[in-house]
Design a protein around this motif. Structure first.
Motif, PDB file in Angstrom:
ATOM      1  N   LEU A 206       8.113  11.872  -6.833  1.00 19.32           N
ATOM      2  CA  LEU A 206       6.889  11.339  -7.310  1.00 19.32           C
ATOM      3  C   LEU A 206       5.850  12.284  -8.065  1.00 19.32           C
ATOM      4  O   LEU A 206       5.423  13.289  -7.293  1.00 19.32           O
ATOM      5  N   VAL A 207       5.598  11.955  -9.304  1.00 24.05           N
ATOM      6  CA  VAL A 207       4.662  12.687  -9.982  1.00 24.05           C
ATOM      7  C   VAL A 207       3.637  11.777 -10.514  1.00 24.05           C
ATOM      8  O   VAL A 207       3.820  11.016 -11.206  1.00 24.05           O
ATOM      9  N   ILE A 208       2.458  12.251 -10.072  1.00 17.67           N
ATOM     10  CA  ILE A 208       1.055  11.542 -10.236  1.00 17.67           C
ATOM     11  C   ILE A 208       0.205  12.471 -11.395  1.00 17.67           C
ATOM     12  O   ILE A 208      -0.172  13.648 -11.012  1.00 17.67           O
ATOM     13  N   GLU A 209       0.022  12.127 -12.653  1.00 16.38           N
ATOM     14  CA  GLU A 209      -1.020  12.564 -13.690  1.00 16.38           C
ATOM     15  C   GLU A 209      -1.877  11.833 -14.115  1.00 16.38           C
ATOM     16  O   GLU A 209      -1.474  11.164 -15.198  1.00 16.38           O
ATOM     17  N   PRO A 210      -2.891  11.192 -13.412  1.00 13.15           N
ATOM     18  CA  PRO A 210      -3.712  10.072 -13.963  1.00 13.15           C
ATOM     19  C   PRO A 210      -4.275  10.495 -15.175  1.00 13.15           C
ATOM     20  O   PRO A 210      -4.757   9.462 -16.128  1.00 13.15           O
ATOM     21  N   ARG A 211      -4.608  11.807 -15.720  1.00 11.78           N
ATOM     22  CA  ARG A 211      -5.117  11.950 -17.051  1.00 11.78           C
ATOM     23  C   ARG A 211      -4.057  11.810 -18.317  1.00 11.78           C
ATOM     24  O   ARG A 211      -4.480  11.721 -19.242  1.00 11.78           O
ATOM     25  N   ARG A 212      -2.929  11.743 -17.834  1.00  9.15           N
ATOM     26  CA  ARG A 212      -1.718  11.566 -18.800  1.00  9.15           C
ATOM     27  C   ARG A 212      -1.264  10.053 -18.891  1.00  9.15           C
ATOM     28  O   ARG A 212      -0.816   9.614 -19.747  1.00  9.15           O
ATOM     29  N   TYR A 213      -1.101   9.388 -17.833  1.00  7.55           N
ATOM     30  CA  TYR A 213      -0.624   8.238 -17.637  1.00  7.55           C
ATOM     31  C   TYR A 213      -1.550   7.233 -16.870  1.00  7.55           C
ATOM     32  O   TYR A 213      -2.126   7.661 -15.666  1.00  7.55           O
ATOM     33  N   ALA A 214      -1.903   5.964 -17.351  1.00  4.06           N
ATOM     34  CA  ALA A 214      -2.782   5.371 -16.695  1.00  4.06           C
ATOM     35  C   ALA A 214      -2.446   4.945 -15.280  1.00  4.06           C
ATOM     36  O   ALA A 214      -1.016   4.234 -15.074  1.00  4.06           O
ATOM     37  N   MET A 215      -2.951   4.629 -14.125  1.00  7.49           N
ATOM     38  CA  MET A 215      -2.970   4.418 -13.002  1.00  7.49           C
ATOM     39  C   MET A 215      -2.736   2.900 -12.666  1.00  7.49           C
ATOM     40  O   MET A 215      -2.272   2.258 -11.682  1.00  7.49           O
ATOM     41  N   ARG A 216      -3.740   2.313 -13.573  1.00  5.11           N
ATOM     42  CA  ARG A 216      -3.977   0.818 -13.196  1.00  5.11           C
ATOM     43  C   ARG A 216      -3.125  -0.098 -13.951  1.00  5.11           C
ATOM     44  O   ARG A 216      -3.240  -1.471 -13.715  1.00  5.11           O
ATOM     45  N   GLN A 217      -2.080   0.504 -14.455  1.00  6.65           N
ATOM     46  CA  GLN A 217      -1.062  -0.611 -15.220  1.00  6.65           C
ATOM     47  C   GLN A 217      -0.043  -1.123 -14.298  1.00  6.65           C
ATOM     48  O   GLN A 217       0.330  -0.698 -13.283  1.00  6.65           O
ATOM     49  N   THR A 218       0.596  -2.302 -15.015  1.00  5.99           N
ATOM     50  CA  THR A 218       1.620  -2.710 -13.996  1.00  5.99           C
ATOM     51  C   THR A 218       2.795  -2.145 -13.883  1.00  5.99           C
ATOM     52  O   THR A 218       3.025  -1.395 -14.744  1.00  5.99           O
ATOM     53  N   GLY A 219       3.227  -1.927 -12.632  1.00  2.00           N
ATOM     54  CA  GLY A 219       4.366  -1.021 -12.589  1.00  2.00           C
ATOM     55  C   GLY A 219       3.987   0.257 -11.979  1.00  2.00           C
ATOM     56  O   GLY A 219       4.957   1.168 -11.560  1.00  2.00           O
ATOM     57  N   VAL A 220       2.670   0.769 -11.855  1.00  2.00           N
ATOM     58  CA  VAL A 220       2.440   1.790 -11.378  1.00  2.00           C
ATOM     59  C   VAL A 220       1.314   1.422 -10.145  1.00  2.00           C
ATOM     60  O   VAL A 220       2.046   1.153  -9.111  1.00  2.00           O
ATOM     61  N   MET A 221       0.093   1.469 -10.356  1.00  2.00           N
ATOM     62  CA  MET A 221      -0.623   0.905  -9.039  1.00  2.00           C
ATOM     63  C   MET A 221      -1.605  -0.120  -9.259  1.00  2.00           C
ATOM     64  O   MET A 221      -1.754  -1.270  -8.320  1.00  2.00           O
ATOM     65  N   GLY A 222      -1.466  -0.953 -10.507  1.00  2.00           N
ATOM     66  CA  GLY A 222      -2.191  -1.734 -10.747  1.00  2.00           C
ATOM     67  C   GLY A 222      -3.375  -2.127 -10.279  1.00  2.00           C
ATOM     68  O   GLY A 222      -4.400  -1.300 -10.330  1.00  2.00           O
ATOM     69  N   SER A 223      -3.936  -3.181  -9.462  1.00  2.00           N
ATOM     70  CA  SER A 223      -5.046  -3.259  -8.822  1.00  2.00           C
ATOM     71  C   SER A 223      -5.226  -2.442  -7.542  1.00  2.00           C
ATOM     72  O   SER A 223      -6.244  -2.657  -6.810  1.00  2.00           O
TER      73      SER A 223
END
Length: 316
Positions: free
Chosen positions: A214-231
């Motif tokens: 699991l790689v989390i890079e909030p500045r490169r990929y939006a976290m609120r999008q569907t399929g990631v974290m959403g709401s």
């Protein structure tokens, strides 16, 4: 995969140097170099089954890691060794390198947890790294349920867990990741620079079971999008390695649900190679995620040992 023959904390040092997502974070902290004394923790725990209960047979440590003693405080499983993992610094800072080795001998039973959440502080140089090896022999049983990981704004953290599990053994491994100190400052929610979390398991003879990263890079990929974290804000990733028949019974009892009104979603699926199950939970608050993990833990405990969970401690 980092060779287990590496000396203790050097395994953690090699992690960040070998991962592409950390290539730009190789500078040294101006305060104290990475991996120096006080920043290179090591802890080795060996559990053995003796005279009807599990004891902590061997303990090696280097600050900031510390363990005081094994307790036998669970009335439902009086032979279970209960151990709190302690870090004397209380947090992870840039340049920290931690290595944890856990070994359970045949028929040993243990529960490991941490004294508090793992707080990963803000960083302007380098990163923090953690290497973990977990080995379970025949009929061993381990519950490894640390408190949540809280990455602060600008945190950089890499973790690698290598598991060796006998076919008859059971490992319940939980990791709860918060979005940061979301009630502290607006930029703290998903404000970490990068989190990289890898887990791989194999049989004692070296046959691979599964691997997850699991790689989390909030500045490169939006976290609120569907399929990631959403709401949702909080993620729990729970791995259960156990024999196939036990995994099937647990899977039948767990179920799955997505409830946007209550802000929670959960579900379990089978791991490859009949290794067990993986259970994931999403929630808006940590308490509801931990409660769902506890429900899964309760089912696992009942199916594997026949014992019920004790009531939650007041400080939990």
């Amino acid at each position: 995969m980092i060779p287990s023959a590496f000396p203790h904390w050097a395994r953690a040092e090699a992690l960040g140097a070998s991962m592409q997502e950390f290539a730009s974070f190789q500078d040294e902290p101006p305060q104290m170099r990475s991996g120096t004394v006080g920043k290179s923790g090591f802890l080795r725990l060996d559990f053995e089954h003796r005279s009807g209960k599990t004891i902590l047979a061997n303990l090696e440590r280097r600050v900031p890691y510390m363990v005081q003693r094994a307790l036998h405080c669970d009335e439902q499983l009086p032979g279970l060794a209960y151990v709190f993992l302690i870090t004397t610094t209380g947090c992870l800072l840039q340049g920290d390198r931690l290595a944890l080795d856990i070994n359970l001998h045949p028929r040993a039973q243990a529960h490991l947890t941490s004294q508090s959440a793992t707080k990963i502080h803000a960083m302007d140089a380098n990163y923090a790294a953690q290497s973990q090896t977990i080995a379970l022999a025949d009929d061993a049983y381990l519950e490894f349920l640390p408190e949540p990981v809280i990455p602060h704004r600008n945190a950089r953290f890499i973790s690698d867990t290598q598991i060796s599990v006998a076919p008859s053994a059971t490992l319940l491994l939980s990791e709860v990741i918060q979005p940061g100190r979301k009630h502290h400052h607006p930029d703290e929610c998903f404000g970490a620079t990068v989190l990289s979390v890898s887990t791989a398991a194999a049989r004692p003879d070296g046959i691979s079971l599964f691997a997850e990263k699991l790689v989390i890079e909030p500045r490169r990929y939006a976290m609120r999008q569907t399929g990631v974290m959403g709401s949702f804000d909080v993620l729990a990733n729970v791995i259960l390695c156990t024999p196939k028949d036990k995994a099937e019974r647990i899977h039948e009892r767990v179920g799955a649900d997505v409830n946007l009104a209550e802000g929670a979603a959960f579900g379990a699926c089978r791991l490859p190679n009949d290794a067990g199950l993986i259970f994931k939970v999403l929630g808006r608050e940590t308490a509801q995620v931990k409660a769902k993990v506890r429900e899964f833990w309760s089912v696992v405990r009942q199916e594997i040992t026949g014992a019920a969970l004790p009531p939650p401690y007041l400080w939990r």
